[in-house]
Scaffold this motif. Structure first.
Motif, PDB file in Angstrom:
ATOM      1  N   ASN A 135       0.845  -1.186   0.000  1.00 46.87           N
ATOM      2  CA  ASN A 135       0.000   0.000   0.000  1.00 46.87           C
ATOM      3  C   ASN A 135       0.885   1.242   0.000  1.00 46.87           C
ATOM      4  O   ASN A 135       1.660   1.467   0.948  1.00 46.87           O
ATOM      5  N   ALA A 136       0.796   2.031  -1.055  1.00 46.01           N
ATOM      6  CA  ALA A 136       1.571   3.269  -1.137  1.00 46.01           C
ATOM      7  C   ALA A 136       0.854   4.382  -0.393  1.00 46.01           C
ATOM      8  O   ALA A 136      -0.380   4.476  -0.435  1.00 46.01           O
ATOM      9  N   ASN A 152       1.149   8.543  10.973  1.00 46.65           N
ATOM     10  CA  ASN A 152       1.347   9.056   9.609  1.00 46.65           C
ATOM     11  C   ASN A 152       0.873   8.103   8.512  1.00 46.65           C
ATOM     12  O   ASN A 152       1.516   7.962   7.472  1.00 46.65           O
ATOM     13  N   GLY A 153      -0.247   7.425   8.746  1.00 46.74           N
ATOM     14  CA  GLY A 153      -0.831   6.581   7.714  1.00 46.74           C
ATOM     15  C   GLY A 153      -0.337   5.159   7.685  1.00 46.74           C
ATOM     16  O   GLY A 153      -0.822   4.352   6.879  1.00 46.74           O
ATOM     17  N   GLY A 188       5.462   3.771   1.883  1.00 49.65           N
ATOM     18  CA  GLY A 188       4.415   2.756   1.822  1.00 49.65           C
ATOM     19  C   GLY A 188       4.690   1.628   2.791  1.00 49.65           C
ATOM     20  O   GLY A 188       5.699   1.614   3.494  1.00 49.65           O
ATOM     21  N   TYR A 189       3.771   0.659   2.843  1.00 55.18           N
ATOM     22  CA  TYR A 189       3.906  -0.435   3.797  1.00 55.18           C
ATOM     23  C   TYR A 189       3.306  -1.715   3.221  1.00 55.18           C
ATOM     24  O   TYR A 189       2.565  -1.705   2.232  1.00 55.18           O
ATOM     25  N   TYR A 190       3.633  -2.837   3.891  1.00 51.82           N
ATOM     26  CA  TYR A 190       3.115  -4.153   3.517  1.00 51.82           C
ATOM     27  C   TYR A 190       2.177  -4.666   4.606  1.00 51.82           C
ATOM     28  O   TYR A 190       2.369  -4.401   5.792  1.00 51.82           O
TER      29      TYR A 190
END
Length: 272
Positions: A114-115, A159-160, A240-242
């Protein structure tokens, strides 16, 4: 070991289904941190799936004697192998950071990307807090990382980045290093790995993309640690994250080989 790539030469290595490696035989692509060391002259290195034609693309560009790292996500080719072409004689250091596959090892919905809407600065150790950061990472402000020091950086649940994120994508920058050295990013609470994410010389500003798991247990879940071998300032941006199991997002699909899609130089040297 001892297999320096010769000028216009290619080195092929196994990355999947190798003893001691966590990359399974069914992996479709791998994430590698590739570092050029001791090049005899200016040139470039291209990583591509073994069995494909050497693509007209570059992953790292360098000058003679320079140490240059870059993060590379590349498809896995014949026999679980990846090939590296070097235009001039050089040594390479290759560290594996992750892989993609058709099935998620963490369960359905795990490992999806997810960006963020835009990158977010999570930490800046420079004096005077030039990034204007506030809590929860205000421990970064004005506190350079000491030689052989470790800086903890909170990532998840701010921060998201959700609390359940398993890994994140960063741009990490070294500023004002007091001597030559290297930087390593790893999950908080884990043993420091014998790898580097970027290398630098005294006074050099160096940046690299980093994909690293977040800590999942202990007093600091959702953190990463940043180690620096020399005293330096560090800037950490996240893009982004996984996901963990049952998450939603995008799965990476590798090209058969890298393809150049833009070259702004006059005369169109890439023949696009």
């Amino acid at each position: 070991t001892g297999r320096t790539i010769q000028t216009a030469g290619t080195l092929t290595i196994n990355v999947a289904n190798v003893a001691g490696s966590f990359v399974p035989a069914g992996a479709t692509a791998v994430v590698l941190n590739v570092t050029v060391v001791n090049p005899i002259a200016g040139g470039y290195v291209t990583a591509y799936p073994t069995g494909a034609v050497v693509p007209f693309a570059s992953n790292i560009d360098y000058v003679g004697g320079q140490v240059v790292p870059n993060l590379v996500e590349v498809g896995v080719g014949t026999g679980g192998q990846v090939s590296f072409f070097a235009s001039t004689q050089t040594d390479l250091v290759v560290d594996v950071e992750g892989y993609t596959s058709a099935s998620a090892a963490g369960g359905a919905g795990a490992g999806l990307y997810n960006a963020l809407t835009s990158p977010v600065r999570m930490c800046d150790t420079r004096a005077g807090n030039p990034s204007g950061l506030s809590s929860p990472n205000n421990q970064c402000n004005g506190k350079s990382v000491a030689a052989n020091g470790i800086l903890p950086v909170k990532v998840a649940n701010i921060n998201g980045i959700p609390s359940g994120a398993t890994a994140a994508v960063f741009n990490v920058t070294v500023v004002n290093p007091q001597g030559a050295g290297f930087l390593t990013v790893f999950p908080q609470g884990s043993s420091q790995p014998f790898v580097s994410n970027l290398d630098y010389t005294a006074g050099q500003v160096t940046a690299n993309r980093v994909i690293v798991p977040l800590s999942t247990s202990g007093a600091t879940p959702g953190y990463v640690s940043v180690y620096s071998s020399s005293r330096a300032d560090v800037v950490v941006d996240v893009s982004g994250y996984y996901t963990a199991a049952t998450g939603t997002g995008s799965q990476f699909s590798a090209e058969g080989a890298p393809v150049r899609i833009c070259d702004t130089r006059g005369g169109n040297p890439s023949n696009l």
